[in-house]
Design an enzyme around this catalytic site. Sequence first.
Site, PDB file in Angstrom:
ATOM      1  N   ASP A   8       0.873  -1.158   0.000  1.00 32.58           N
ATOM      2  CA  ASP A   8       0.000   0.000   0.000  1.00 32.58           C
ATOM      3  C   ASP A   8       0.920   1.219   0.000  1.00 32.58           C
ATOM      4  OD1 ASP A   8       0.945   0.281   2.619  1.00 32.58           O
ATOM      5  OD2 ASP A   8      -1.031   0.200   3.546  1.00 32.58           O
ATOM      6  N   CYS A  65       3.039  -3.229   4.082  1.00 28.18           N
ATOM      7  CA  CYS A  65       2.179  -2.105   4.442  1.00 28.18           C
ATOM      8  C   CYS A  65       2.820  -1.437   5.660  1.00 28.18           C
ATOM      9  CB  CYS A  65       0.732  -2.543   4.697  1.00 28.18           C
ATOM     10  SG  CYS A  65       0.477  -3.685   6.065  1.00 28.18           S
ATOM     11  N   GLY A  66       2.098  -0.619   6.383  1.00 25.04           N
ATOM     12  CA  GLY A  66       2.693   0.074   7.522  1.00 25.04           C
ATOM     13  C   GLY A  66       3.227  -0.870   8.580  1.00 25.04           C
ATOM     14  N   THR A  67       2.386  -1.811   9.021  1.00 26.09           N
ATOM     15  CA  THR A  67       2.794  -2.754  10.058  1.00 26.09           C
ATOM     16  C   THR A  67       3.012  -4.168   9.534  1.00 26.09           C
ATOM     17  OG1 THR A  67       0.526  -3.374  10.612  1.00 26.09           O
ATOM     18  CG2 THR A  67       1.486  -1.482  11.813  1.00 26.09           C
ATOM     19  N   GLY A  68       2.499  -4.471   8.360  1.00 25.40           N
ATOM     20  CA  GLY A  68       2.532  -5.827   7.824  1.00 25.40           C
ATOM     21  C   GLY A  68       1.331  -6.648   8.223  1.00 25.40           C
ATOM     22  N   GLY A  70      -2.003  -5.822   8.213  1.00 22.83           N
ATOM     23  CA  GLY A  70      -3.126  -5.745   7.287  1.00 22.83           C
ATOM     24  C   GLY A  70      -2.934  -6.639   6.077  1.00 22.83           C
ATOM     25  N   ASN A  99       5.823 -23.714   8.359  1.00 25.16           N
ATOM     26  CA  ASN A  99       4.468 -23.335   7.948  1.00 25.16           C
ATOM     27  C   ASN A  99       4.260 -23.303   6.443  1.00 25.16           C
ATOM     28  OD1 ASN A  99       5.143 -21.071  10.461  1.00 25.16           O
ATOM     29  ND2 ASN A  99       3.711 -22.733  10.791  1.00 25.16           N
ATOM     30  N   LYS A 136       0.689 -30.743  10.204  1.00 24.12           N
ATOM     31  CA  LYS A 136       0.052 -29.519  10.691  1.00 24.12           C
ATOM     32  C   LYS A 136      -0.415 -28.634   9.543  1.00 24.12           C
ATOM     33  CE  LYS A 136       3.033 -29.914  14.664  1.00 24.12           C
ATOM     34  NZ  LYS A 136       4.274 -29.456  15.265  1.00 24.12           N
TER      35      LYS A 136
END
Length: 147
Positions: A8, A65-68, A70, A99, A136
């Site tokens: 973004d 994005c800003g924090t990751g 979102g 994962n 998993k």
Amino acid sequence: MKLLIGSDHNGFALKEQIKAYLDERRIEVRDLGCPSETPADYPDIAFAAADLISAGEYARGILVCGTGNGMAISANKVAGVRAALCHDPVSAERARKSNDAQILTMGAWIIGWAEAKRVIDIWLEAEFAGGESARKVGKIEERDRAR
């Protein structure tokens, strides 16, 4: 290797640094936007990337994005996609090895360039280990199919 990349407006500058770095490493990149610091909604970019990965057109992508958060939350709404927010080498390595995360997300407000490069390098070089983790991840995939 071919990667998707997107951001973004808050992640635009870091995305551009990442693109240049990946180009130096001779990794082909498809940029899904945004094209500038003009406001853009992170879900639009995350959904576009996750849809391409879910469809099998790309194996991996990096979203900023800003924090990751979102980007990770949005990408994880697409069935078959595992996005991991990583700001340190250990998380990046485990996101791949344990994962099988196809998308790495980072926050431009959180991580500096030197650490971002380390995280990217480790995430790109790590491979899914299988073993106990396969069972998993299989449960996650089963839940996706049930949606």
